[in-house]
Write a protein that holds these residues in place. Structure first.
Motif, PDB file in Angstrom:
ATOM      1  N   THR A 140       1.019  -1.543  -0.473  1.00 60.69           N
ATOM      2  CA  THR A 140       0.143  -0.110   0.058  1.00 60.69           C
ATOM      3  C   THR A 140       0.890   1.305  -0.314  1.00 60.69           C
ATOM      4  OG1 THR A 140      -0.305   0.193   2.225  1.00 60.69           O
ATOM      5  CG2 THR A 140      -1.866  -1.528   1.750  1.00 60.69           C
ATOM      6  N   LEU A 141       0.501   2.527  -0.423  1.00 59.78           N
ATOM      7  CA  LEU A 141       1.202   3.009  -0.321  1.00 59.78           C
ATOM      8  C   LEU A 141       2.058   3.953   1.057  1.00 59.78           C
ATOM      9  CD1 LEU A 141      -1.574   6.280  -2.306  1.00 59.78           C
ATOM     10  CD2 LEU A 141       0.292   5.120  -2.746  1.00 59.78           C
ATOM     11  N   ASP A 142       1.068   3.604   2.350  1.00 54.62           N
ATOM     12  CA  ASP A 142       1.451   3.620   3.524  1.00 54.62           C
ATOM     13  C   ASP A 142       2.974   2.004   3.401  1.00 54.62           C
ATOM     14  OD1 ASP A 142       0.398   5.761   4.334  1.00 54.62           O
ATOM     15  OD2 ASP A 142      -0.872   4.273   4.622  1.00 54.62           O
ATOM     16  N   GLY A 143       3.014   1.296   2.600  1.00 55.31           N
ATOM     17  CA  GLY A 143       3.906   0.252   2.837  1.00 55.31           C
ATOM     18  C   GLY A 143       3.530  -0.995   3.670  1.00 55.31           C
ATOM     19  N   ALA A 144       1.964  -1.028   3.586  1.00 54.37           N
ATOM     20  CA  ALA A 144       1.580  -2.650   4.507  1.00 54.37           C
ATOM     21  C   ALA A 144       1.412  -3.843   3.064  1.00 54.37           C
ATOM     22  CB  ALA A 144       0.242  -2.477   4.457  1.00 54.37           C
ATOM     23  N   THR A 145       1.022  -5.144   3.729  1.00 52.37           N
ATOM     24  CA  THR A 145       1.804  -5.738   2.536  1.00 52.37           C
ATOM     25  C   THR A 145       0.094  -6.190   1.850  1.00 52.37           C
ATOM     26  OG1 THR A 145       3.043  -6.789   3.216  1.00 52.37           O
ATOM     27  CG2 THR A 145       1.761  -8.198   2.187  1.00 52.37           C
ATOM     28  N   LEU A 146      -0.258  -5.792   0.482  1.00 50.05           N
ATOM     29  CA  LEU A 146      -1.254  -6.557  -0.112  1.00 50.05           C
ATOM     30  C   LEU A 146      -1.009  -7.870  -0.393  1.00 50.05           C
ATOM     31  CD1 LEU A 146      -1.705  -2.860  -1.999  1.00 50.05           C
ATOM     32  CD2 LEU A 146      -2.803  -3.988  -0.315  1.00 50.05           C
ATOM     33  N   GLN A 147      -2.056  -8.423  -1.218  1.00 50.79           N
ATOM     34  CA  GLN A 147      -2.009  -9.763  -1.567  1.00 50.79           C
ATOM     35  C   GLN A 147      -1.977  -9.922  -2.659  1.00 50.79           C
ATOM     36  OE1 GLN A 147      -6.255 -11.397   0.035  1.00 50.79           O
ATOM     37  NE2 GLN A 147      -5.641 -11.345   1.928  1.00 50.79           N
ATOM     38  N   ASP A 148      -1.889 -11.012  -3.630  1.00 49.61           N
ATOM     39  CA  ASP A 148      -1.706 -10.727  -4.661  1.00 49.61           C
ATOM     40  C   ASP A 148      -3.365 -10.089  -5.458  1.00 49.61           C
ATOM     41  OD1 ASP A 148       1.312 -11.501  -4.802  1.00 49.61           O
ATOM     42  OD2 ASP A 148       0.545 -13.911  -4.656  1.00 49.61           O
ATOM     43  N   PHE A 149      -2.161  -9.222  -6.628  1.00 49.36           N
ATOM     44  CA  PHE A 149      -3.858  -9.299  -7.347  1.00 49.36           C
ATOM     45  C   PHE A 149      -3.586  -9.410  -9.336  1.00 49.36           C
ATOM     46  CE2 PHE A 149      -5.724  -5.305  -9.608  1.00 49.36           C
ATOM     47  CZ  PHE A 149      -7.251  -5.345  -9.287  1.00 49.36           C
ATOM     48  N   PRO A 150      -3.980 -10.475  -9.549  1.00 49.19           N
ATOM     49  CA  PRO A 150      -3.683 -11.308 -10.810  1.00 49.19           C
ATOM     50  C   PRO A 150      -5.031 -10.496 -11.812  1.00 49.19           C
ATOM     51  CG  PRO A 150      -5.292 -12.770  -9.228  1.00 49.19           C
ATOM     52  CD  PRO A 150      -4.737 -12.235  -8.753  1.00 49.19           C
ATOM     53  N   ALA A 151      -4.049 -10.544 -12.909  1.00 49.07           N
ATOM     54  CA  ALA A 151      -4.880  -9.834 -14.147  1.00 49.07           C
ATOM     55  C   ALA A 151      -6.449 -10.298 -14.674  1.00 49.07           C
ATOM     56  CB  ALA A 151      -3.589  -9.309 -15.297  1.00 49.07           C
ATOM     57  N   ALA A 152      -6.357  -9.808 -15.272  1.00 49.95           N
ATOM     58  CA  ALA A 152      -7.928 -10.844 -16.125  1.00 49.95           C
ATOM     59  C   ALA A 152      -7.992 -10.532 -17.375  1.00 49.95           C
ATOM     60  CB  ALA A 152      -8.930 -10.035 -15.187  1.00 49.95           C
ATOM     61  N   ARG A 153      -7.429 -12.359 -18.037  1.00 48.80           N
ATOM     62  CA  ARG A 153      -6.815 -11.971 -19.610  1.00 48.80           C
ATOM     63  C   ARG A 153      -8.029 -11.805 -20.347  1.00 48.80           C
ATOM     64  NH1 ARG A 153      -2.454 -12.221 -21.309  1.00 48.80           N
ATOM     65  NH2 ARG A 153      -1.662 -13.101 -23.516  1.00 48.80           N
ATOM     66  N   VAL A 154      -7.964 -11.220 -21.417  1.00 44.29           N
ATOM     67  CA  VAL A 154      -9.435 -11.258 -21.974  1.00 44.29           C
ATOM     68  C   VAL A 154      -9.033 -11.307 -23.597  1.00 44.29           C
ATOM     69  CG1 VAL A 154     -10.659  -9.364 -22.831  1.00 44.29           C
ATOM     70  CG2 VAL A 154     -10.417  -9.575 -20.447  1.00 44.29           C
ATOM     71  N   ARG A 155      -9.655 -12.022 -24.349  1.00 46.18           N
ATOM     72  CA  ARG A 155      -9.473 -12.771 -25.774  1.00 46.18           C
ATOM     73  C   ARG A 155     -10.055 -10.750 -26.344  1.00 46.18           C
ATOM     74  NH1 ARG A 155     -11.507 -14.111 -30.754  1.00 46.18           N
ATOM     75  NH2 ARG A 155     -10.820 -15.915 -31.520  1.00 46.18           N
ATOM     76  N   LEU A 156      -9.294 -11.002 -27.461  1.00 49.80           N
ATOM     77  CA  LEU A 156      -9.894  -9.126 -28.332  1.00 49.80           C
ATOM     78  C   LEU A 156     -10.038  -9.774 -29.641  1.00 49.80           C
ATOM     79  CD1 LEU A 156      -7.106  -6.385 -26.354  1.00 49.80           C
ATOM     80  CD2 LEU A 156     -10.193  -7.063 -26.226  1.00 49.80           C
ATOM     81  N   HIS A 157     -11.274  -9.855 -29.781  1.00 45.46           N
ATOM     82  CA  HIS A 157     -10.883  -9.977 -31.190  1.00 45.46           C
ATOM     83  C   HIS A 157     -10.378  -8.866 -32.957  1.00 45.46           C
ATOM     84  CE1 HIS A 157     -14.743  -7.642 -30.817  1.00 45.46           C
ATOM     85  NE2 HIS A 157     -14.630  -7.505 -31.912  1.00 45.46           N
TER      86      HIS A 157
END
Length: 634
Positions: A140-157
């Motif tokens: 975080t901006l104050d240095g606390a640990t965040l959980q992993d934040f996986p991206a959402a993969r999207v198929r683009l036509h």
């Protein structure tokens, strides 16, 4: 839906005061404290503030005195106020969190006076709304640990794009003579080029004759051939030193780029040269040509007998001669990383406040987020240009570029599309140790949520109540839409996710309402950015790299996400170029309060008519929305 202020002469009100979570007596000057209840025009939420200096006695003065003696003006003491109002079986509770300002510490007998500065979750959030957050960071901006934040993969036509390039005769080179009858090329010069890198220059002997060409050696993966429409007209005068059996020809030739050998072509014109005099030739052609990969396209003027050492004198008509090469272009689909809007807003809120699970939205939330149903805008996905074209950093090995965004930038972009409101709410939660505490969180909903027909505040003994017209909320002009869309190509006039303006011809009152989104939803901008990854030498600094893209997505058969094409609740759309390959139709701007999708108007024309009650009952109607509230023009 409007806000109500209820004026009462009798009611009950309780004030509870806490210093460092210890109950204390009300401040001596509490009866003189002035309250201010203000609504934010940008967020549409209400905020309670009051006089920022308090005088404490008893237990409160003792807590302040000990803290000041120990740490001086650097002492840390929290202040919390709970306001409980009740009337007619209704109860409203305000919570105000602050810190004590010891810079104005004063002692007067047994009383101590200090300043009060609002703090806590609400103040932290508002002070940091504009701070950019790197979504790849795990702190975080104050240095606390965040959980992993996986991206959402999207198929683009691939959105189909119409490309057009045009040439005309170079007036300075229109007159020339030659003895090279086999590969003479008209002295054409480029006027407008829209075809992408896959149609690059290539030289063919003799290079000095500067042939007109298309080059296919850099086709994207999965494309073995392209269909090029070759349209043009060659008007020229020709005089030669030979005639009779020799024929003049205008032909299209396909040359293999690696071997320089002809692999196909077509004859546009062939005619015997009648005499040694000056003759005028007018050749028109319009041919769809399949151009294989690693192949160049040439327009040639020559003879059927290349070894004749005659001299030919050419004079091209610069006004009537032209060449157009066009293509209905599609590329292979691609994958890109980004984040669904709900998860993105939630992550940014936690990053700037340090409080987990501090975001709520029925509008953007989904059942997988713990809501009873998916919200109206639950399937929206955010990414940037670098991620859309899968650009990697220069590190070894290269890493994906991060998405960097502030809460306010994202909120403003979405607000211009959906007309949103934001407010800080609180709820009672039980800590792991069994204690009951009050937890604050951010809620984002459509604007009507902030203007519900329920009590907002109660004021007693009001002696002078006045009403005034809010002139700052009256408009004679309005503009809606998007700040950026692709206008550099011929397809720019076909882009429906652009900007629209409306006005009334009033002289006495002039004010503009501007709701322009900073997010890109235009299909042409999405597609041109996406195609950069297929180039043999992708640009290191594309114009949309740092822009945020908003794309409507749907779940696919494998439970992943893909970009939404023509929405299932839309009827067929007329007049739009290749609507089945379009992006973000449901994010387009309204041209009337209610628009039938079958008669939707876009910049190229088409039909439009308002929805009647009969139409509404007979078919599914869908308003192409930008504005979610009614705006009245006076």
């Amino acid at each position: 839906m409007v806000s109500r202020f209820i004026l009462l002469t009798t009611y009950c009100m309780n004030y509870l005061f806490f210093l460092n979570n210890h109950p204390v007596e009300p401040p001596l000057n509490w009866p003189e404290v002035e309250f201010f209840l203000r609504r934010s025009q940008a967020l549409h939420s209400m905020a309670l503030t009051f006089t920022d200096e308090m005088v404490f006695t008893g237990q409160g003065a003792a807590i302040l005195d000990r803290a000041y003696l120990q740490d001086g003006i650097d002492a840390e003491v929290t202040f919390r106020l709970l306001v409980q109002e009740c009337a007619a079986d209704e109860e409203i509770t305000f919570e105000y969190t602050a810190i004590v300002n010891f810079n104005i510490f004063k002692r007067s007998g047994s009383a101590i006076s200090v300043g009060i500065m609002q703090s806590g979750f609400s103040e932290t959030f508002k002070n940091r709304m504009d701070l950019p957050v790197n979504l790849s960071q795990t702190k975080t901006l104050d240095g606390a640990t965040l959980q992993d934040f996986p991206a959402a993969r999207v198929r683009l036509h691939s959105k189909e794009i119409f490309f057009l390039s045009r040439w005309k005769i170079n007036s300075a080179l229109k007159d020339f003579s030659t003895t090279r009858q086999a590969a003479i090329v008209p002295p054409l010069e480029l006027q407008a080029e829209e075809l992408e890198e896959s149609l690059q220059p290539a030289y063919y002997y003799p290079a000095s004759e500067n042939p007109v060409f298309y080059s296919g050696f850099s086709y994207p993966p999965g494309i073995a051939s392209r269909s090029i429409q070759v349209k043009g007209r060659l008007v020229f005068d020709l005089k030669s030193t030979i005639s009779g059996a020799i024929k003049i020809q205008v032909r299209l030739v396909l040359i293999k780029a690696t071997t320089k050998q002809a692999v196909g072509g077509t004859m546009f014109f062939e005619k015997n040269i009648p005499n040694h005099e000056l003759n005028t030739y007018d050749v028109e052609f319009n041919e769809l040509v399949a151009v294989p990969a690693d192949t160049n396209l040439f327009i040639q003027v020559g003879t059927d007998f290349p070894f004749t050492m005659a001299t030919f004198f050419f004079k091209f008509n610069a006004d009537r001669t032209f060449l157009e090469l066009s293509e209905h272009s599609t590329y292979p689909p691609s994958q890109a990383d980004g984040y669904l809007v709900y998860e993105l807003l939630s992550r940014i809120t936690e990053s700037i406040t340090g409080v987990s699970d501090s975001f709520r939205s029925d509008f953007f939330g989904r059942q997988s987020n713990g809501y009873s149903s998916d919200g109206e805008a639950a399937s929206l996905w955010i990414s940037n240009g670098l991620k859309l074209r899968n650009m990697l950093t220069s590190e070894k090995p290269g890493k994906p570029f991060p998405l960097v965004c502030s809460f306010n930038k994202l909120f403003e972009g979405l607000d211009s599309i959906y007309n949103l409101g934001l407010r800080i709410e609180s709820e009672n939660v039980t800590t792991p140790y069994g204690a009951l505490v009050r937890k604050e969180y951010v809620r984002v909903e459509p604007i009507a949520f902030c203007y519900q027909n329920q009590p907002t505040a109660r004021f007693s003994f009001v002696s002078d109540f006045q009403r005034a017209i809010a002139l700052d909320l009256m408009y004679n002009e309005a503009e809606f839409g998007y700040q950026k869309w692709e206008t550099e190509q011929v397809n720019g006039i076909d882009e429906f996710n652009s900007k629209r303006s409306y006005s009334l011809p009033l002289e006495n009152h002039k004010k503009k309402l501007s709701k322009i989104s900073n997010l890109i939803t235009g299909g042409y901008a999405i597609e041109l950015t996406r195609r950069e990854q297929f180039k043999s030498k992708p640009s290191t600094d594309f114009r949309h790299d740092q822009d945020l893209f908003l794309i409507a997505v749907v779940k696919n058969e494998s439970n992943g996400y893909e970009a939404e094409r023509l929405p299932s609740d839309f009827l067929p759309i007329e007049g739009l170029y290749r609507p089945y390959t379009a992006y973000n139709l449901r994010l387009s701007q309204p041209v009337m309060p209610c628009v039938m999708p079958a008669f939707w108007r876009h910049p190229l024309g088409g039909k439009i008519k308002p929805c009647s009650s009969a139409q509404e009952s007979a078919t599914t109607t869908y308003s192409l929305r930008a504005l979610k509230k009614t705006v009245t023009f006076y």
